[in-house]
Scaffold this motif. Structure first.
Motif, PDB file in Angstrom:
ATOM      1  N   UNK A 139      -6.942   5.822   1.942  1.00  0.00           N
ATOM      2  CA  UNK A 139      -5.867   4.874   2.224  1.00  0.00           C
ATOM      3  C   UNK A 139      -6.357   3.730   3.105  1.00  0.00           C
ATOM      4  N   UNK A 140      -7.229   4.020   4.071  1.00  0.00           N
ATOM      5  CA  UNK A 140      -7.788   2.975   4.920  1.00  0.00           C
ATOM      6  C   UNK A 140      -8.571   1.971   4.078  1.00  0.00           C
ATOM      7  N   UNK A 141      -9.357   2.458   3.121  1.00  0.00           N
ATOM      8  CA  UNK A 141     -10.112   1.555   2.259  1.00  0.00           C
ATOM      9  C   UNK A 141      -9.206   0.629   1.462  1.00  0.00           C
ATOM     10  N   UNK A 142      -8.110   1.170   0.937  1.00  0.00           N
ATOM     11  CA  UNK A 142      -7.174   0.348   0.174  1.00  0.00           C
ATOM     12  C   UNK A 142      -6.523  -0.696   1.072  1.00  0.00           C
ATOM     13  N   UNK A 143      -6.040  -0.264   2.247  1.00  0.00           N
ATOM     14  CA  UNK A 143      -5.367  -1.191   3.155  1.00  0.00           C
ATOM     15  C   UNK A 143      -6.311  -2.264   3.673  1.00  0.00           C
ATOM     16  N   UNK A 144      -7.550  -1.901   3.959  1.00  0.00           N
ATOM     17  CA  UNK A 144      -8.509  -2.888   4.449  1.00  0.00           C
ATOM     18  C   UNK A 144      -8.803  -3.931   3.370  1.00  0.00           C
ATOM     19  N   UNK A 145      -8.944  -3.485   2.135  1.00  0.00           N
ATOM     20  CA  UNK A 145      -9.155  -4.429   1.030  1.00  0.00           C
ATOM     21  C   UNK A 145      -7.976  -5.382   0.901  1.00  0.00           C
ATOM     22  N   UNK A 146      -6.764  -4.841   0.947  1.00  0.00           N
ATOM     23  CA  UNK A 146      -5.569  -5.672   0.846  1.00  0.00           C
ATOM     24  C   UNK A 146      -5.465  -6.639   2.019  1.00  0.00           C
ATOM     25  N   UNK A 147      -5.763  -6.174   3.218  1.00  0.00           N
ATOM     26  CA  UNK A 147      -5.676  -7.037   4.402  1.00  0.00           C
ATOM     27  C   UNK A 147      -6.673  -8.185   4.321  1.00  0.00           C
ATOM     28  N   UNK A 148      -7.892  -7.917   3.906  1.00  0.00           N
ATOM     29  CA  UNK A 148      -8.904  -8.973   3.799  1.00  0.00           C
ATOM     30  C   UNK A 148      -8.523  -9.981   2.718  1.00  0.00           C
ATOM     31  N   UNK A 149      -7.983  -9.500   1.596  1.00  0.00           N
ATOM     32  CA  UNK A 149      -7.532 -10.423   0.549  1.00  0.00           C
ATOM     33  C   UNK A 149      -6.376 -11.281   1.051  1.00  0.00           C
ATOM     34  N   UNK A 150      -5.442 -10.669   1.785  1.00  0.00           N
ATOM     35  CA  UNK A 150      -4.321 -11.430   2.343  1.00  0.00           C
ATOM     36  C   UNK A 150      -4.813 -12.445   3.370  1.00  0.00           C
ATOM     37  N   UNK A 151      -5.827 -12.081   4.138  1.00  0.00           N
ATOM     38  CA  UNK A 151      -6.385 -13.021   5.111  1.00  0.00           C
ATOM     39  C   UNK A 151      -7.008 -14.223   4.412  1.00  0.00           C
ATOM     40  N   UNK A 152      -7.677 -13.982   3.278  1.00  0.00           N
ATOM     41  CA  UNK A 152      -8.238 -15.093   2.502  1.00  0.00           C
ATOM     42  C   UNK A 152      -7.129 -16.022   2.014  1.00  0.00           C
TER      43      UNK A 152
END
Length: 589
Positions: free
Chosen positions: A97-110
């Motif tokens: 779940x951390x991997x999924x959330x981190x990916x989503x957070x970085x994409x949202x930051x972009x």
């Protein structure tokens, strides 16, 4: 003495947070043994003997200290325990779940950085043309005022249902990323864009900009220098925005059924699977702290190891202030009209056709139960905006008080800045249950921290003013110095800062209501209205447009009115400037 006190404050804050998370099974006030018995052994009767056996199996009979020691020692060994519901180890699922959330957070930051760049371009062009101006940033304000969960619902409807360009739910490949990333990144980008535009406008009033422009420096070089000068002053707020992405991800993951950390934690809270909830909260805290730390490192890199001089206030010209006044008055009058008209109607009577469209008799239409949406939005303003104003008022007082004790409050401020309100809402909901007071408490527990940090920075700046430094030599005591000469200077900017946070607090309360952690039906609280209407957004979009429009009006009115407030000179304006090498008439390096 300074460093030990600040370090002790930080250590105490971290230990307190870890301790609360560790003893959640004891603090929740619910019989976890009954939940586990029903989940694992549906055919067994809940006798006292059976419940006692489950408590012994879970270790609940050891008391809060034993539970805390067991959990914390397991965390240090990398063992997060076993799910009470599934009986499987918690750590592997949490890591995924951390991997999924981190990916989503970085994409949202972009996405947020792209949106912020687009919004700062007009301010940068005006600055390079020699006419710096600070507008109201209506586009940015509207983006910030749109809740992530509402944007997620609208994007799901448009991008997945109407256009069919993206899959609606799940997490099976890159195609599932754009919609959740846009839902998270657009509001964050609006806030970043407004902060940067204001900072660029302020930096453009410094003498070195005109010198560069008159000496023939190209627009790209001057623009890059302006951005470099403006970025450090807003880096702290950028950190709060980045940390806030972890909180917004909880609602977005729930809407799009993304198997991330937020959805995992929310599901654990609703099912009372406390080991999973503990692991999820710990991971959310670590993720938020890591993102905040990365922003702090970036800020230090931008500053080059020195403190940046304060930017002058970005005051809009007369035309901008007229536009601000028009927007503030227009939004306030429209919101007041809606509230007054709604208060004259019954918000609970199911006296209309189900999902009736807007009409003369029903200006906002009806909800799925046939209730008047105008009435529900008007009455909901009392609970949503009224609660937000109360929370902000209390947080302002706490912020001013703790801002006077910067070393003692250092740890709580850093922890408060690193924890999104939704995360605290999960803890408070697990302890106290879902209610409006619980949601207000959850938001208030973290909303005071930015105000305290602001007050502390302003007090330190004011103390450097020459006339303040000489007052103790004239016999002025510390209490009089603080109450008479410092707090009046600091209170104005902090109160304006607090007013800017009213929309954000209202959004946080609405987000908790949307997630089922706030008001309960049939309350007309705006977050609950959005949650109820999101299921019918395709057939009856007015069910979400009415409360969403009210939230936007609150944001526009608050931001526009705040920009009209008179700025009194800062005490530190008389203080000698502490020049950083490379910043001044010659520019930022």
């Amino acid at each position: 003495m300074r460093l030990p006190l600040a370090a002790a404050s930080r250590a105490a804050a971290v230990v307190a947070v870890a301790g609360v998370v560790a003893v959640l099974p004891w603090l929740s006030g619910r019989d976890a043994a009954y939940t586990v018995l029903r989940a694992r052994y549906a055919d067994r009767e809940a006798t006292p003997e059976a419940l006692a056996a489950v408590r012994a199996e879970l270790g609940l009979d050891r008391g809060p200290l034993g539970i805390a020691v067991d959990w914390l020692s397991g965390v240090l060994r990398g063992d997060l325990g076993t799910s009470w519901i599934s009986g499987r180890p918690v750590a592997p699922g949490t890591a995924e779940a951390v991997g999924v959330s981190l990916t989503l957070t970085l994409a949202a930051l972009a996405v947020a950085l792209v949106v912020a760049a687009l919004l700062v371009v007009p301010a940068l062009r005006a600055a390079l043309a020699g006419r710096p101006r600070a507008g109201t940033g209506v586009t940015a304000t509207v983006l910030v005022a749109l809740p992530e969960f509402l944007l997620a619902t609208l994007l799901l409807l448009v991008g997945a249902v109407w256009l069919g360009w993206f899959p609606p739910y799940g997490w099976a490949g890159p195609g599932h990323l754009p919609l959740p990333a846009l839902a998270l990144g657009l509001p964050a980008g609006g806030l970043l864009g407004r902060l940067l535009a204001t900072a660029v406008t302020a930096a453009a009033t410094e003498p070195w900009v005109r010198t560069w422009l008159l000496s023939g420096h190209g627009a790209p070089a001057t623009g890059a220098a302006l951005l470099r000068r403006a970025l450090p002053s807003v880096a702290g707020q950028v950190g709060l925005v980045v940390v806030g992405l972890t909180g917004g991800a909880v609602a977005v993951e729930e809407v799009f059924a993304v198997p991330g950390l937020g959805r995992l934690t929310l599901g654990a809270a609703s099912s009372q699977d406390l080991p999973v909830l503990q692991a999820g909260l710990l991971a959310l805290l670590v993720l938020a702290a890591a993102l905040g730390g990365a922003v702090a490192v970036l800020r230090r890199a931008l500053l080059g190891g020195a403190a940046a001089p304060a930017l002058p206030p970005a005051l809009p010209p007369a035309a901008g202030r007229r536009r601000d006044r028009t927007l503030a008055l227009g939004a306030a009058l429209l919101l007041a009209t809606v509230v007054v008209a709604g208060l004259l109607r019954d918000p609970y009577a199911s006296a209309h056709p189900r999902l009736a469209p807007p009409s003369v008799s029903l200006p906002f239409g009806a909800d799925a139960s046939g209730r008047d949406l105008l009435a529900r939005v008007g009455h909901g303003a009392v609970s949503t905006v009224g609660t937000a104003l109360l929370v902000v008022a209390v947080c302002t007082l706490v912020g001013l008080l703790l801002g006077c004790l910067p070393r003692l409050a250092a740890g709580p401020v850093e922890v408060g800045n690193a924890v999104p309100p939704v995360v605290v809402g999960l803890v408070v909901g697990a302890l106290l249950g879902a209610s409006v007071p619980a949601a207000a408490l959850a938001v208030g527990l973290v909303s005071w921290a930015p105000l305290a940090a602001h007050a502390s920075a302003l007090l330190e700046e004011a103390r450097r003013a020459p006339y303040v430094e000489v007052l103790p030599l004239l016999g002025v005591g510390r209490a009089r110095l603080l109450l008479v000469h410092l707090l009046p200077v600091v209170a104005g900017p902090v109160v304006r800062h607090a007013a800017l946070r009213v929309p954000g607090v209202a959004l946080a309360l609405a987000a908790l209501g949307f997630l089922g952690l706030g008001a309960r039906p049939p309350s007309p609280e705006w977050g609950l209205l959005l949650a109820e209407g999101s299921s019918y957004v395709e057939r009856a979009p007015w069910t979400v447009l009415a409360p969403a429009g009210a939230l936007v009006l609150v944001a526009v009115a608050a931001v526009s009115a705040t920009s009209l407030a008179p700025r009194r000179p800062h005490a530190s304006r008389a203080a000698p400037a502490r020049r950083r090498p490379g910043v001044g008439v010659g520019g930022p390096g």
